[in-house]
Write a protein that holds these residues in place. Structure first.
Motif, PDB file in Angstrom:
ATOM      1  N   ASP A   1       4.025  51.343   1.933  1.00  0.00           N
ATOM      2  CA  ASP A   1       2.812  50.627   1.565  1.00  0.00           C
ATOM      3  C   ASP A   1       2.377  51.018   0.157  1.00  0.00           C
ATOM      4  O   ASP A   1       2.848  52.009  -0.408  1.00  0.00           O
ATOM      5  N   CYS A   2       1.484  50.204  -0.375  1.00  0.00           N
ATOM      6  CA  CYS A   2       0.904  50.489  -1.681  1.00  0.00           C
ATOM      7  C   CYS A   2      -0.607  50.563  -1.515  1.00  0.00           C
ATOM      8  O   CYS A   2      -1.238  49.582  -1.104  1.00  0.00           O
TER       9      CYS A   2
ATOM     10  N   THR B   1       6.928  48.524  -1.715  1.00  0.00           N
ATOM     11  CA  THR B   1       7.445  49.840  -2.088  1.00  0.00           C
ATOM     12  C   THR B   1       7.285  50.119  -3.579  1.00  0.00           C
ATOM     13  O   THR B   1       7.408  51.265  -4.009  1.00  0.00           O
ATOM     14  N   ASP B   2       7.048  49.093  -4.358  1.00  0.00           N
ATOM     15  CA  ASP B   2       6.859  49.255  -5.802  1.00  0.00           C
ATOM     16  C   ASP B   2       5.493  48.679  -6.169  1.00  0.00           C
ATOM     17  O   ASP B   2       5.272  47.471  -6.090  1.00  0.00           O
ATOM     18  N   CYS B   3       4.563  49.529  -6.566  1.00  0.00           N
ATOM     19  CA  CYS B   3       3.201  49.101  -6.868  1.00  0.00           C
ATOM     20  C   CYS B   3       3.108  48.268  -8.137  1.00  0.00           C
ATOM     21  O   CYS B   3       2.051  47.666  -8.395  1.00  0.00           O
TER      22      CYS B   3
ATOM     23  N   CYS C   1      -3.172  52.309  -8.374  1.00  0.00           N
ATOM     24  CA  CYS C   1      -2.342  52.235  -7.171  1.00  0.00           C
ATOM     25  C   CYS C   1      -1.378  53.410  -7.095  1.00  0.00           C
ATOM     26  O   CYS C   1      -0.948  53.978  -8.115  1.00  0.00           O
ATOM     27  N   GLU C   2      -1.028  53.739  -5.853  1.00  0.00           N
ATOM     28  CA  GLU C   2      -0.011  54.749  -5.593  1.00  0.00           C
ATOM     29  C   GLU C   2       0.755  54.354  -4.335  1.00  0.00           C
ATOM     30  O   GLU C   2       0.210  53.713  -3.428  1.00  0.00           O
ATOM     31  N   GLU C   3       2.020  54.729  -4.328  1.00  0.00           N
ATOM     32  CA  GLU C   3       2.884  54.362  -3.205  1.00  0.00           C
ATOM     33  C   GLU C   3       2.754  55.394  -2.090  1.00  0.00           C
ATOM     34  O   GLU C   3       2.786  56.603  -2.339  1.00  0.00           O
TER      35      GLU C   3
ATOM     36  N   CYS D   1      -4.248  50.973  -3.192  1.00  0.00           N
ATOM     37  CA  CYS D   1      -4.911  50.740  -4.476  1.00  0.00           C
ATOM     38  C   CYS D   1      -6.387  51.097  -4.356  1.00  0.00           C
ATOM     39  O   CYS D   1      -7.043  50.779  -3.347  1.00  0.00           O
TER      40      CYS D   1
END
Length: 233
Positions: A153-154, A174-176, A147-149, A156
Motif C-alpha cells: 500500500d501507499c 507499490t510505487d508511490c 507519501c511512503e510505501e 499519504c
C-alpha cells in the motif's frame, strides 16, 4: 373612311402587349425541402455528435486508467460515468442526424428524441462542471501529499509532522510515484477533457433550442401567395 383605325399590334393600338408582360414575372419560390433539412438546426450537425462521442470515450478511458493505479480510488475521482453519459448523448445526436425531418414536427418520436437530447445535454453540462470541481480539489490535494510505501500500500499524509493529520491509503500501489506524479497528471487531463465536454454540451443544447425557437420551419402555408409559401417563425 377616315376613321384612322390603327392596325393590330401597332404602337397606337389598345391590344398590344409588351414583351416583358408576355414573359411574365418569375414567381419567387420558397426554399426546397432538401435545403431546409440540411440547414443548421434542422438536420443535426454531425460534428457535434462526433465530438461528444470522442470526448465521452476519452473521459471514460482516462478514468479506467486511473482505476488501474489503485482500486481504492473513489467514484468521484474516476469519472467514467461522465464519459458514459456523454456517449449516450452522442448516440441521440446521431439518431437526430439520420432521422427524416417532418417540417411541421407532427412526429411524436422525433419530438421525444429532441427533448431527451436537450435534457441529457443539460445534465451533461452540469455533470462536467461537477467533475471539474472534484478534479480540481483532488489535484490540489495530491500536490500536498507526503507519501511512503507500506508493504503493498501507499500511505499519504497532508502533514507528516502532525500525528493526527488526515491520511489517505491507496491499496495495491507499490510505487508511490504513481500517486504523487501520475495521478495529478490524470486529474489535470480530466479537467481539460470535461471542460471541452461542457462546451460541446452547451453547444448541443443551444442548437436544439435555436432550432425550436429561432429556425423552426413552419411548413407550407396553404392560403398564402406564392411568395409567402414558406415561412420561418
Amino acid at each position: 373612311m377616315g376613321s384612322g383605325t390603327s392596325p393590330k399590334g401597332s404602337p397606337g393600338g389598345g391590344n398590344a402587349t409588351p414583351a416583358n408582360e408576355k414573359k411574365g414575372k418569375a414567381k419567387p419560390e420558397g426554399p426546397l425541402l432538401e435545403d431546409v433539412q440540411t440547414c443548421c438546426g434542422c438536420r443535426f450537425p454531425l460534428l457535434v455528435a462526433l465530438l461528444q462521442l470522442l470526448l465521452g470515450i476519452a473521459v471514460a478511458g482516462v478514468a479506467f486508467l486511473m482505476v488501474a493505479i489503485s482500486p481504492s480510488l473513489l467514484a468521484r475521482e474516476t469519472p467514467h460515468w461522465a464519459g458514459i453519459i456523454m456517449c449516450v448523448v452522442s448516440l441521440l445526436g446521431f439518431i437526430l442526424f439520420f432521422v427524416t425531418r417532418v417540417p411541421d414536427e407532427r412526429a411524436s418520436a422525433q419530438f421525444i428524441i429532441k427533448l431527451l437530447y436537450f435534457f441529457l445535454c443539460t445534465m451533461g453540462l452540469v455533470i462536467s462542471v461537477l467533475v471539474i470541481a472534484f478534479q480540481c480539489y483532488h489535484y490540489a490535494l495530491t500536490n500536498r501529499y507526503n507519501c511512503e510505501e507500506m508493504e503493498e500500500d501507499c500511505m499519504c499524509y497532508l502533514d507528516s509532522k502532525d500525528p493526527i493529520a488526515r491520511t489517505f491509503t491507496y491499496r495495491g500501489v507499490t510505487d508511490c510515484s504513481a500517486i504523487v506524479s501520475t495521478l495529478p497528471m490524470y486529474y489535470l487531463l480530466q479537467m481539460l477533457l470535461n471542460l471541452a465536454q461542457a462546451i460541446i454540451c452547451l453547444l448541443g443544447a443551444f442548437l436544439i433550442w435555436k432550432h425550436r425557437y429561432q429556425v423552426f420551419f413552419a411548413g407550407l402555408q396553404m392560403g398564402s401567395p406564392p411568395a409567402q409559401n414558406w415561412e420561418k417563425v
